[in-house]
Write an enzyme that holds these catalytic residues in place. Structure first.
Site, PDB file in Angstrom:
ATOM      1  N   GLU A  44      48.245   0.078  53.063  1.00 29.65           N
ATOM      2  CA  GLU A  44      48.021  -1.155  53.829  1.00 29.65           C
ATOM      3  C   GLU A  44      46.796  -1.086  54.745  1.00 29.65           C
ATOM      4  OE1 GLU A  44      51.720  -2.060  55.751  1.00 29.65           O
ATOM      5  OE2 GLU A  44      52.858  -2.003  53.882  1.00 29.65           O
ATOM      6  N   GLU A  64      57.638  -1.241  45.544  1.00 33.37           N
ATOM      7  CA  GLU A  64      58.414  -1.886  46.611  1.00 33.37           C
ATOM      8  C   GLU A  64      58.928  -3.266  46.209  1.00 33.37           C
ATOM      9  OE1 GLU A  64      56.649  -1.466  50.508  1.00 33.37           O
ATOM     10  OE2 GLU A  64      55.466   0.271  49.878  1.00 33.37           O
TER      11      GLU A  64
END
Length: 374
Positions: free
Chosen positions: A160, A265
């Site tokens: 991220e 995820e």
């Protein structure tokens, strides 16, 4: 004790997690159904890793052949203070994964979140300088990835690092080290674990602007001969989000870079959200619970269950279409009881985003995606 418990479950309850796919009650497992196409993964939490949730583990051993830890390898857990490393849980996971031939992904070596303040600051509270933070990053990666060299097959090296517009997130990694912290992280990871696959992982990577940022990042690494093996697209989706044409464009674009594409995820929320821009996965968001955003507190209605099944079928049709580019699909959790979605962006919600319910029973969605392979 943990090995014995899981062995007994596997031998005594082997069919408890079977997914029935036809009228004559034939059944199969996800990892077997998708074996010709890509790996099927899940995420373990600390209770599952430590042996406190053996039925969850039995389900995972039956259905999945790849595993990622939810939290135990994040910096705040595995390296909580300057002279302290906590390897107990990660050692357990590595032993479990190696015993049962899971493809194990370490998560994560470099992230702005869940990283203690001491990493970036001196004891006096001042920001460290570039050289000090680089040295610490190298030491951390060498220690963690080096410990599991040959035992962990892949690492989410950087997590991220991008804003929604594709620019670099203004994290303390960027502020102190500069934009080359990403290059350094991948370089250190390759040196520490030269045979492991190295990935970049992020959410909302279907967005064209963020996609462009990832493409630029990968090309920069490739131009400098710094190994990067894949891009993980965090699949924190919803019943009507994202636009699958945008997701397809990104899968194709990342595949064209010559790296693996992974759906990581993965979960599909069935709940309404306050605003669309909160549909990413920023774990810092914490809103007050409101009943209108928690409509299924007492169970999932059949109509919504059907919508969830349809959505998963749409997603897996797309994944199978591009199986030449996709190496793995990993669900972020084993069952709905475990999912982080229950408490994000509001504590106390009841969400139902995975293929198995709170009692480890398969939903219609599990049947739907398996049928796509038959």
């Amino acid at each position: 004790m943990f090995k014995l418990a899981t062995t007994l479950l596997l031998t005594g309850l082997a069919c408890a997690a079977c997914v029935s796919t036809t009228n004559n009650n034939s059944s199969t497992y996800l990892k077997d159904a998708f074996a010709p196409h890509f790996m099927m993964g899940t995420a373990f939490n600390e209770q599952q890793i430590s042996g406190q949730a053996t039925e969850d583990v039995q389900l995972a051993l039956s259905h999945f052949n790849a595993v990622t830890p939810e939290n135990i390898m994040k910096w705040e857990v595995i390296h909580p203070s300057p002279n302290e490393y906590n390897f107990a849980a990660s050692d357990q996971l590595v032993a479990l994964a190696n015993e049962h031939n899971f493809f194990l992904i370490g998560h994560t070596l470099t992230w702005h979140s869940q990283t203690p303040d001491w990493v970036f600051k001196t004891p006096e509270g001042n920001l460290k300088d570039r050289e000090a933070l680089l040295a610490l990053l190298k030491e951390h990666i060498y220690t963690v990835a080096g410990r599991y060299r040959g035992k962990i097959q892949a690492w989410d090296v950087v997590n991220e690092a991008l804003n929604e517009d594709g620019t670099l997130r203004n994290s303390l990694w960027l502020q102190i080290i500069g934009p080359d912290y990403i290059e350094k992280a991948f370089q250190f990871a390759h040196e520490a674990a030269p045979n492991a696959k190295l990935y970049y992982n992020d959410y909302n990577l279907f967005k064209p602007e963020k996609r462009a940022g990832v493409i630029d990042m990968v090309k920069r690494l490739q131009a400098k001969n710094i190994p990067i093996d894949g891009v993980g697209l965090q699949g924190h989706y919803a019943l009507d989000y994202p636009d699958l044409s945008l997701l397809e464009d990104s899968i194709v674009a990342y595949g064209d870079l010559g790296v693996e594409v992974m759906i990581t995820e993965l979960d599909v929320s069935v709940l309404p959200f306050p605003e669309e821009e909160e549909m990413g996965a920023d774990v810092s968001i914490n809103l007050a619970l409101q009943s209108k955003f928690n409509p299924y507190a007492n169970g999932l209605p059949s109509s919504i269950n059907s919508q969830l099944s349809d959505r998963y079928e749409e997603l897996f049709k797309l994944f199978l279409k591009h199986q030449d580019k996709i190496s793995r699909v990993t669900f972020w959790g084993v069952n709905d009881r475990q999912t982080w979605r229950n408490d994000w962006p509001m504590q106390g919600r009841s969400d139902y985003p995975l293929l198995f319910d709170r009692n480890n029973q398969p939903k219609d969605a599990a049947q739907s995606i398996i049928r796509l392979t038959q």
